[in-house]
Design a protein around this motif. Structure first.
Motif, PDB file in Angstrom:
ATOM      1  N   ASN A   1      61.563 -70.873  87.915  1.00  0.00           N
ATOM      2  CA  ASN A   1      61.385 -72.371  87.709  1.00  0.00           C
ATOM      3  C   ASN A   1      62.411 -73.045  86.922  1.00  0.00           C
ATOM      4  OD1 ASN A   1      59.428 -72.202  89.829  1.00  0.00           O
ATOM      5  ND2 ASN A   1      57.974 -72.449  88.155  1.00  0.00           N
ATOM      6  N   ARG A   2      62.415 -72.247  85.736  1.00  0.00           N
ATOM      7  CA  ARG A   2      63.743 -72.866  84.752  1.00  0.00           C
ATOM      8  C   ARG A   2      64.918 -72.780  85.484  1.00  0.00           C
ATOM      9  NH1 ARG A   2      62.025 -71.978  78.623  1.00  0.00           N
ATOM     10  NH2 ARG A   2      59.857 -72.509  78.879  1.00  0.00           N
ATOM     11  N   ALA A   3      65.214 -71.750  85.969  1.00  0.00           N
ATOM     12  CA  ALA A   3      66.642 -71.701  86.640  1.00  0.00           C
ATOM     13  C   ALA A   3      66.812 -72.647  88.035  1.00  0.00           C
ATOM     14  CB  ALA A   3      66.793 -70.305  87.210  1.00  0.00           C
TER      15      ALA A   3
ATOM     16  N   CYS B   1      69.557 -76.045  87.963  1.00  0.00           N
ATOM     17  CA  CYS B   1      70.327 -76.251  89.321  1.00  0.00           C
ATOM     18  C   CYS B   1      70.103 -77.808  89.776  1.00  0.00           C
ATOM     19  CB  CYS B   1      70.252 -75.203  90.180  1.00  0.00           C
ATOM     20  SG  CYS B   1      70.996 -73.856  89.668  1.00  0.00           S
ATOM     21  N   ASN B   2      68.977 -78.106  89.704  1.00  0.00           N
ATOM     22  CA  ASN B   2      68.432 -79.217  90.298  1.00  0.00           C
ATOM     23  C   ASN B   2      68.014 -80.397  89.303  1.00  0.00           C
ATOM     24  OD1 ASN B   2      68.865 -78.538  93.036  1.00  0.00           O
ATOM     25  ND2 ASN B   2      67.373 -76.858  92.364  1.00  0.00           N
ATOM     26  N   SER B   3      68.459 -80.423  88.240  1.00  0.00           N
ATOM     27  CA  SER B   3      68.126 -81.214  87.196  1.00  0.00           C
ATOM     28  C   SER B   3      67.959 -82.787  87.433  1.00  0.00           C
ATOM     29  CB  SER B   3      68.943 -81.315  85.941  1.00  0.00           C
ATOM     30  OG  SER B   3      70.265 -81.876  86.256  1.00  0.00           O
ATOM     31  N   SER B   4      68.649 -83.435  88.443  1.00  0.00           N
ATOM     32  CA  SER B   4      68.422 -84.763  88.813  1.00  0.00           C
ATOM     33  C   SER B   4      67.148 -85.055  89.630  1.00  0.00           C
ATOM     34  CB  SER B   4      69.640 -85.267  89.639  1.00  0.00           C
ATOM     35  OG  SER B   4      69.396 -84.493  90.978  1.00  0.00           O
ATOM     36  N   ILE B   5      66.332 -84.086  89.972  1.00  0.00           N
ATOM     37  CA  ILE B   5      65.201 -84.541  90.691  1.00  0.00           C
ATOM     38  C   ILE B   5      63.972 -84.326  89.585  1.00  0.00           C
ATOM     39  CG2 ILE B   5      66.168 -83.658  92.858  1.00  0.00           C
ATOM     40  CD1 ILE B   5      64.248 -81.340  92.787  1.00  0.00           C
ATOM     41  N   TYR B   6      64.233 -84.043  88.488  1.00  0.00           N
ATOM     42  CA  TYR B   6      63.040 -84.052  87.566  1.00  0.00           C
ATOM     43  C   TYR B   6      63.182 -84.963  86.288  1.00  0.00           C
ATOM     44  CZ  TYR B   6      61.803 -79.564  89.850  1.00  0.00           C
ATOM     45  OH  TYR B   6      61.326 -78.721  91.018  1.00  0.00           O
ATOM     46  N   ARG B   7      61.916 -85.365  85.976  1.00  0.00           N
ATOM     47  CA  ARG B   7      61.919 -86.321  84.580  1.00  0.00           C
ATOM     48  C   ARG B   7      60.994 -85.597  83.715  1.00  0.00           C
ATOM     49  NH1 ARG B   7      57.344 -88.206  84.514  1.00  0.00           N
ATOM     50  NH2 ARG B   7      56.281 -88.772  86.309  1.00  0.00           N
TER      51      ARG B   7
ATOM     52  N   LYS C   1      55.071 -85.661  76.121  1.00  0.00           N
ATOM     53  CA  LYS C   1      53.568 -85.515  75.791  1.00  0.00           C
ATOM     54  C   LYS C   1      53.222 -84.161  76.092  1.00  0.00           C
ATOM     55  CE  LYS C   1      51.955 -90.197  75.548  1.00  0.00           C
ATOM     56  NZ  LYS C   1      51.108 -91.339  76.063  1.00  0.00           N
ATOM     57  N   THR C   2      53.352 -83.798  77.436  1.00  0.00           N
ATOM     58  CA  THR C   2      52.926 -82.495  78.064  1.00  0.00           C
ATOM     59  C   THR C   2      53.863 -81.343  77.798  1.00  0.00           C
ATOM     60  OG1 THR C   2      53.750 -83.090  80.145  1.00  0.00           O
ATOM     61  CG2 THR C   2      51.416 -83.701  79.525  1.00  0.00           C
ATOM     62  N   LYS C   3      55.229 -81.639  77.539  1.00  0.00           N
ATOM     63  CA  LYS C   3      56.317 -80.921  77.565  1.00  0.00           C
ATOM     64  C   LYS C   3      56.515 -80.281  78.807  1.00  0.00           C
ATOM     65  CE  LYS C   3      56.149 -80.170  72.313  1.00  0.00           C
ATOM     66  NZ  LYS C   3      56.011 -79.345  71.193  1.00  0.00           N
ATOM     67  N   THR C   4      56.617 -80.728  79.888  1.00  0.00           N
ATOM     68  CA  THR C   4      56.782 -80.346  81.110  1.00  0.00           C
ATOM     69  C   THR C   4      57.883 -81.345  81.816  1.00  0.00           C
ATOM     70  OG1 THR C   4      54.955 -81.582  82.173  1.00  0.00           O
ATOM     71  CG2 THR C   4      54.529 -79.303  81.426  1.00  0.00           C
ATOM     72  N   TYR C   5      58.118 -80.795  83.021  1.00  0.00           N
ATOM     73  CA  TYR C   5      59.178 -81.497  83.673  1.00  0.00           C
ATOM     74  C   TYR C   5      58.569 -81.645  84.943  1.00  0.00           C
ATOM     75  CZ  TYR C   5      63.417 -81.086  80.900  1.00  0.00           C
ATOM     76  OH  TYR C   5      64.360 -81.008  79.733  1.00  0.00           O
TER      77      TYR C   5
ATOM     78  N   ASN D   1      56.755 -75.959  83.493  1.00  0.00           N
ATOM     79  CA  ASN D   1      56.340 -75.982  81.900  1.00  0.00           C
ATOM     80  C   ASN D   1      57.342 -75.636  81.045  1.00  0.00           C
ATOM     81  OD1 ASN D   1      54.700 -75.991  79.627  1.00  0.00           O
ATOM     82  ND2 ASN D   1      53.487 -74.092  80.229  1.00  0.00           N
ATOM     83  N   TRP D   2      57.791 -76.465  79.966  1.00  0.00           N
ATOM     84  CA  TRP D   2      58.806 -76.110  79.347  1.00  0.00           C
ATOM     85  C   TRP D   2      58.582 -75.896  77.852  1.00  0.00           C
ATOM     86  CZ3 TRP D   2      62.826 -75.772  82.407  1.00  0.00           C
ATOM     87  CH2 TRP D   2      64.394 -75.500  81.913  1.00  0.00           C
TER      88      TRP D   2
END
Length: 139
Positions: A98-100, A104-110, A114-118, A135-136
């Motif tokens: 999921n992290r990889a 590669c697709n960072s523009s589709i996540y925010r 608070k929850t330390k997640t994307y 989960n980050w």
């Protein structure tokens, strides 16, 4: 040698431009232009210079086009090699983490601090195998 002869010699024999002649002799361009344009061979010389400049421009343009095509061919080879490499990597039976995937697709996540997640941005349609939340924690 008087100034007229010098102007004509520089223009017709040395093939200098009128403004360069004016700068060298420290006279006005107008004086050079009048002297040269009154000469009997002026029209012929003017046509010769036009033709020479046209051919020079044509040659330089051709050279530029060949260089551009060569660069495009090199770029196409590089893209083909990258495509082959990516195909090999993707065709293996390995699953991407999921992290990889997020990298590669960072523009589709925010990021939600608070929850330390994307979280997947709203309004983006994806298939079922794309993670909706990553989960980050721990980084």
């Amino acid at each position: 040698m008087d100034i007229k002869e010098e102007i004509l010699d520089l223009y017709f024999n040395e093939k200098m431009k009128q403004k360069d002649i004016a700068n060298i002799l420290k006279i006005s361009k107008y004086k050079v232009s009048r002297t040269v344009s009154k000469h009997i061979d002026y029209q012929k010389e003017k046509e010769d210079r036009k033709r020479t400049n046209y051919n020079k421009h044509k040659k330089e343009t051709k050279k530029l086009i060949y260089q551009k095509r060569a660069n495009q061919q090199i770029e196409n080879i590089i893209i083909r090699l990258q495509h082959v490499q990516a195909s090999r990597e993707l065709s293996s039976n390995m699953q991407i983490s999921n992290r990889a995937f997020k990298k590669c697709n960072s523009s589709i996540y925010r990021y939600n601090p608070k929850t330390k997640t994307y979280k997947l941005k709203s309004g983006i349609n994806v298939t079922y195998d794309v993670p909706k939340s990553i989960n980050w924690k721990g980084l």
